[in-house]
Scaffold this motif. Structure first.
Motif, mmCIF file in Angstrom:
data_model
loop_
_atom_site.group_PDB
_atom_site.id
_atom_site.type_symbol
_atom_site.label_atom_id
_atom_site.label_comp_id
_atom_site.label_asym_id
_atom_site.label_seq_id
_atom_site.Cartn_x
_atom_site.Cartn_y
_atom_site.Cartn_z
ATOM 1 N N SER A 25 1.520 -22.768 -28.530
ATOM 2 C CA SER A 25 0.999 -21.253 -28.947
ATOM 3 C C SER A 25 -0.209 -21.190 -29.350
ATOM 4 O O SER A 25 -0.357 -22.045 -29.953
ATOM 5 C CB SER A 25 2.222 -20.495 -29.552
ATOM 6 N N GLY A 26 -0.863 -20.108 -29.389
ATOM 7 C CA GLY A 26 -2.208 -20.043 -29.985
ATOM 8 C C GLY A 26 -3.214 -20.115 -29.033
ATOM 9 O O GLY A 26 -3.160 -19.805 -27.859
ATOM 10 N N SER A 27 -4.518 -20.731 -29.545
ATOM 11 C CA SER A 27 -5.508 -20.953 -28.796
ATOM 12 C C SER A 27 -5.594 -22.195 -27.836
ATOM 13 O O SER A 27 -6.190 -23.206 -28.038
ATOM 14 C CB SER A 27 -6.724 -20.897 -29.662
ATOM 15 N N ILE A 28 -4.980 -21.729 -26.784
ATOM 16 C CA ILE A 28 -4.924 -22.952 -25.885
ATOM 17 C C ILE A 28 -5.946 -22.980 -24.975
ATOM 18 O O ILE A 28 -5.932 -21.680 -23.900
ATOM 19 C CB ILE A 28 -3.262 -22.941 -25.226
ATOM 20 N N ALA A 29 -6.536 -23.966 -24.470
ATOM 21 C CA ALA A 29 -7.474 -24.037 -23.267
ATOM 22 C C ALA A 29 -7.016 -24.001 -21.834
ATOM 23 O O ALA A 29 -6.172 -24.521 -21.585
ATOM 24 C CB ALA A 29 -8.283 -25.594 -23.579
ATOM 25 N N SER A 30 -7.804 -23.505 -21.191
ATOM 26 C CA SER A 30 -7.071 -23.126 -19.597
ATOM 27 C C SER A 30 -7.238 -24.564 -19.013
ATOM 28 O O SER A 30 -6.127 -25.052 -18.433
ATOM 29 C CB SER A 30 -8.397 -22.381 -18.806
ATOM 30 N N PHE A 31 -7.852 -25.579 -19.588
ATOM 31 C CA PHE A 31 -7.424 -27.116 -19.015
ATOM 32 C C PHE A 31 -7.084 -27.884 -20.273
ATOM 33 O O PHE A 31 -7.866 -28.103 -21.225
ATOM 34 C CB PHE A 31 -8.834 -27.737 -18.370
ATOM 35 N N CYS A 97 4.879 -34.322 -29.794
ATOM 36 C CA CYS A 97 4.315 -33.486 -28.688
ATOM 37 C C CYS A 97 2.911 -33.541 -28.986
ATOM 38 O O CYS A 97 2.411 -33.516 -30.338
ATOM 39 C CB CYS A 97 4.906 -32.121 -28.456
ATOM 40 N N ARG A 98 1.979 -33.397 -28.103
ATOM 41 C CA ARG A 98 0.479 -33.553 -28.452
ATOM 42 C C ARG A 98 -0.169 -32.668 -27.201
ATOM 43 O O ARG A 98 0.235 -32.834 -26.168
ATOM 44 C CB ARG A 98 0.114 -35.077 -28.400
ATOM 45 N N ILE A 99 -1.134 -32.026 -27.583
ATOM 46 C CA ILE A 99 -1.936 -31.120 -26.601
ATOM 47 C C ILE A 99 -3.311 -31.411 -27.001
ATOM 48 O O ILE A 99 -3.733 -31.492 -28.242
ATOM 49 C CB ILE A 99 -1.465 -29.730 -26.716
ATOM 50 N N ASP A 100 -4.133 -31.674 -26.023
ATOM 51 C CA ASP A 100 -5.434 -32.175 -26.243
ATOM 52 C C ASP A 100 -6.150 -30.890 -25.465
ATOM 53 O O ASP A 100 -6.084 -30.682 -24.017
ATOM 54 C CB ASP A 100 -5.966 -33.238 -25.433
ATOM 55 N N THR A 105 -17.267 -30.339 -23.203
ATOM 56 C CA THR A 105 -17.174 -31.742 -23.599
ATOM 57 C C THR A 105 -16.426 -31.962 -24.776
ATOM 58 O O THR A 105 -16.315 -33.092 -25.523
ATOM 59 C CB THR A 105 -18.660 -32.315 -23.719
ATOM 60 N N ILE A 106 -15.834 -30.933 -25.417
ATOM 61 C CA ILE A 106 -15.315 -30.817 -26.788
ATOM 62 C C ILE A 106 -13.687 -30.983 -26.520
ATOM 63 O O ILE A 106 -12.912 -30.234 -25.925
ATOM 64 C CB ILE A 106 -15.396 -29.578 -27.273
ATOM 65 N N ARG A 107 -12.926 -32.102 -26.985
ATOM 66 C CA ARG A 107 -11.443 -32.090 -27.065
ATOM 67 C C ARG A 107 -11.147 -31.931 -28.456
ATOM 68 O O ARG A 107 -11.414 -32.738 -29.507
ATOM 69 C CB ARG A 107 -11.296 -33.580 -26.540
ATOM 70 N N THR A 108 -10.101 -31.278 -28.605
ATOM 71 C CA THR A 108 -9.262 -30.816 -29.711
ATOM 72 C C THR A 108 -7.710 -31.234 -29.691
ATOM 73 O O THR A 108 -7.311 -30.681 -28.857
ATOM 74 C CB THR A 108 -9.632 -29.431 -30.188
#
Length: 121
Positions: A25-31, A97-100, A105-108
């Protein structure tokens, strides 16, 4: 910020199954890429499997999980699952669990708190 909440861990007998879930949940990137890692006692955290928004998967190179674990996701619910079958005592670990989040070009990277899986008779 992204929050990850894992569920589904616990104690299971050898040969049994568990299904881990992780809700983002939160600010999840579309990709994005969602993944499961695990950390065995006394060892470093290692990749188990990952899956991207388009459903492409990748599993750890070792034979330790291939054919037994399956990763899947529900994009509508921002959830990733890890179906673990034929569990062995050596699968005992804390699973993370991990989400990138990938934007241009920015990976968080964000991590969950981890959930214990114990395989024992």
């Amino acid at each position: 910020q992204v929050q990850l909440v894992e569920s589904g861990g616990g104690l299971v007998q050898p040969g049994g199954s568990l299904r881990l879930s992780c809700a983002a949940s939160g600010s999840i990137a579309s990709f994005n890429v969602m993944a499961w890692y695990r950390q065995l006692p006394g060892e470093e955290r290692e990749l188990v499997a990952l899956i991207d928004t388009n459903g492409r998967t990748n599993y750890a190179d070792s034979d330790s999980v291939k054919g037994r674990f399956t990763i899947s996701r529900d994009n509508g619910k921002n959830t990733v699952h890890l179906q673990m079958n034929s569990l062995k005592p050596e699968d005992t670990a804390v699973y993370f669990c991990r989400i990138d989040n990938i934007r241009m070009t920015i990976r968080t990277v964000y991590w969950g708190q981890g959930i214990q899986v114990t395989v024992s008779s």
